[in-house]
Write an enzyme that holds these catalytic residues in place. Structure first.
Site, mmCIF file in Angstrom:
data_model
loop_
_atom_site.group_PDB
_atom_site.id
_atom_site.type_symbol
_atom_site.label_atom_id
_atom_site.label_comp_id
_atom_site.label_asym_id
_atom_site.label_seq_id
_atom_site.Cartn_x
_atom_site.Cartn_y
_atom_site.Cartn_z
ATOM 1 N N LYS A 149 -56.654 42.352 51.820
ATOM 2 C CA LYS A 149 -57.372 42.042 53.034
ATOM 3 C C LYS A 149 -59.098 42.152 52.516
ATOM 4 C CE LYS A 149 -56.445 39.428 56.771
ATOM 5 N NZ LYS A 149 -55.573 38.509 56.942
ATOM 6 N N GLY A 151 -54.755 32.649 73.191
ATOM 7 C CA GLY A 151 -55.206 32.063 72.088
ATOM 8 C C GLY A 151 -54.904 30.671 71.936
ATOM 9 N N GLY A 162 -56.409 28.418 69.503
ATOM 10 C CA GLY A 162 -57.100 28.043 68.200
ATOM 11 C C GLY A 162 -56.041 27.201 67.442
ATOM 12 N N VAL A 173 -53.635 28.534 65.320
ATOM 13 C CA VAL A 173 -52.297 29.090 65.462
ATOM 14 C C VAL A 173 -51.728 28.763 66.663
ATOM 15 C CG1 VAL A 173 -50.801 30.852 65.260
ATOM 16 C CG2 VAL A 173 -52.766 30.582 63.700
#
Length: 354
Positions: A81, A183, A185, A187
Site C-alpha cells: 500500500k 458512505g 461514494g 463503492v
C-alpha cells in the site's frame, strides 16, 4: 521519537519507504507487508493527515490488510500500500504524481500500485507514463475489465451482504431487508444501487450530506446525518467510508444484526472482533468481502503483463466466489466459537506463511 517498527501496527513488514521529493512537494510512504505470494499489490491513498504518524499507521495497516485480502482472494500477489500525504488544501500536481511514479519504478516491481481514496483513473494513467507497475488503468469496450475498481468492489460487497443475510437471518431475498450504508461514494453508492434493485430498504449517510440525500431520493431511501448512521436500527450496517470505526464506542452504538461493508480496517483493534461476536452481530471480515476491486486490478495487471486484454467475465466469476469464502469463515466460527475476524486472520496468515 518512537520508531515505527515498535508500533502495534508494524507486523514484520518487508519494506517501508518514506519518499520525499522537495521539488514537487511529494511526501509519500510505500509499505510492502508480504511478498510470499507475489509482488506487494495495493492502491495509493491521497489524503490529508492532521498527524503524520497517522499516515504511517494507515500505510502499515492497509498493506497488511492487502496481504490478507490478496491471499484470501486466491490471487498471486502479496500485500502493499502507499499513501501520499496531501496538504490541508488537497493540492495534487502532475509533478507530484510523476515523482511518486518514479519511486514505484525504482522498486523494480516489488510494489504494484492502483487507485484508492483520493486517486483517480486519470492519476493512474499519469503514473503509468513513468512506471509499468501500475493497474486500474482506463479501458475501452464493455467486455474489458480495468479502470475504476470501485464498481467491482461494490459488486463483491453486494454478494457478501446477500450471503450474510442468508447465514444470519435465514433469508434468500433482500426484499424488505433494512441496510444502513455509511458512505455513498463509488463503492457505497454502487452497493446501494445493487441492493435497491433487490428491494432492500435503505438508510444512507455521507460526510457529503447532499450526495447522500440525492442518492436517497434516487433510490427511494432515507438520508440521515453522518454521525447518526451507526445508531440506526437495521438488519445490516454497511460501512463504506474510512476505517477504524468499530471501536468500543462505535460497537456500543450499533443496533444491527450484521456488519458487512467495504471500508478497510473497520476494526479499530484486535479485541473489537470478539466484541462484535459477543453482541451476537455477524461480521463479514472487511478484506474478504471487499476484494472485488483488487481482483479486478490484479487480473487486469496480469493480463496486460501477458499482452492480453482482461475479460470482465473472468473478473465477475472470481468475485462470485466471495460468498463461499465468507460462508467458510462463518461456519468455522460457529463450530469453534472463535470470532469471524480471527478465523479469517488465521486462514490468511497460513496462506502467506506467517
Amino acid at each position: 521519537m518512537t520508531a515505527f517498527w515498535t508500533e502495534p501496527d508494524y507486523d514484520d513488514h518487508e519494506l517501508v519507504e518514506v519518499v520525499r521529493e522537495p521539488k514537487s512537494g511529494l511526501t509519500a510512504i510505500i509499505a510492502v507487508h508480504s511478498s510470499h505470494l507475489g509482488p506487494g499489490a495495493g492502491g495509493t491513498r491521497f489524503w490529508h493527515y492532521a498527524e503524520p504518524k497517522n499516515a504511517m499507521r494507515d500505510a502499515l495497516r492497509l498493506s497488511r490488510g492487502m496481504s490478507y485480502k490478496n491471499a484470501m482472494a486466491g490471487l498471486p500477489m502479496g500485500g502493499g500500500k502507499a499513501v501520499i500525504l496531501a496538504d490541508d488544501k488537497g493540492t495534487k500536481t502532475p509533478e507530484m504524481l510523476i515523482a511518486f511514479a518514479d519511486a514505484v519504478e525504482a522498486l523494480g516491481g516489488r510494489y504494484v500500485t492502483a487507485e484508492d481514496v483520493g486517486i483517480s483513473e486519470a492519476d493512474m494513467a499519469r503514473v503509468a507514463e513513468r512506471t509499468q507497475y501500475v493497474s486500474g488503468l482506463p479501458v475501452e469496450g464493455k467486455d474489458a475489465a480495468g479502470g475504476d475498481p470501485g464498481p467491482f468492489t461494490a459488486m463483491g460487497i453486494y454478494h457478501g451482504i446477500k450471503a450474510a443475510v442468508r447465514h444470519k437471518l435465514g433469508k434468500d431475498s433482500l426484499d424488505g431487508v433494512h441496510v444502513a450504508i455509511q458512505g455513498t461514494g463509488s463503492v457505497g453508492g454502487g452497493v446501494a444501487r445493487l441492493l435497491a434493485k433487490d428491494g432492500a430498504r435503505l438508510t444512507l449517510a455521507d460526510i457529503d450530506a447532499a450526495r447522500a440525500e440525492a442518492l436517497a431520493r434516487e433510490l427511494g431511501g432515507k438520508a440521515v446525518a453522518s454521525d447518526a448512521i451507526m445508531s440506526v436500527s437495521c438488519d445490516v450496517f454497511s460501512p463504506n467510508a474510512l476505517g477504524a470505526i468499530l471501536d468500543d464506542e462505535g460497537i456500543a452504538r450499533l443496533d444491527c444484526k450484521i456488519v458487512a461493508g467495504g471500508a478497510n480496517n473497520q476494526l479499530a483493534r484486535a479485541h473489537h472482533g470478539p466484541m462484535l461476536a459477543e453482541r451476537g452481530i455477524l461480521y463479514a471480515p472487511d478484506y474478504v468481502i471487499n476484494a472485488g476491486g483488487i481482483i479486478s486490478v490484479t487480473l487486469e495487471y496480469l493480463a496486460r503483463t501477458d499482452g492480453q486484454a482482461c475479460d470482465i467475465n473472468d473478473v465477475r466469476e472470481r468475485i462470485a466466489t466471495i460468498p463461499g469464502r465468507l460462508e467458510q469463515i462463518w461456519q468455522e466460527s460457529d463450530r469453534s466459537g472463535v470470532s469471524p475476524d480471527q478465523v479469517a486472520d488465521r486462514m490468511a496468515q497460513e496462506l502467506i506463511g506467517r
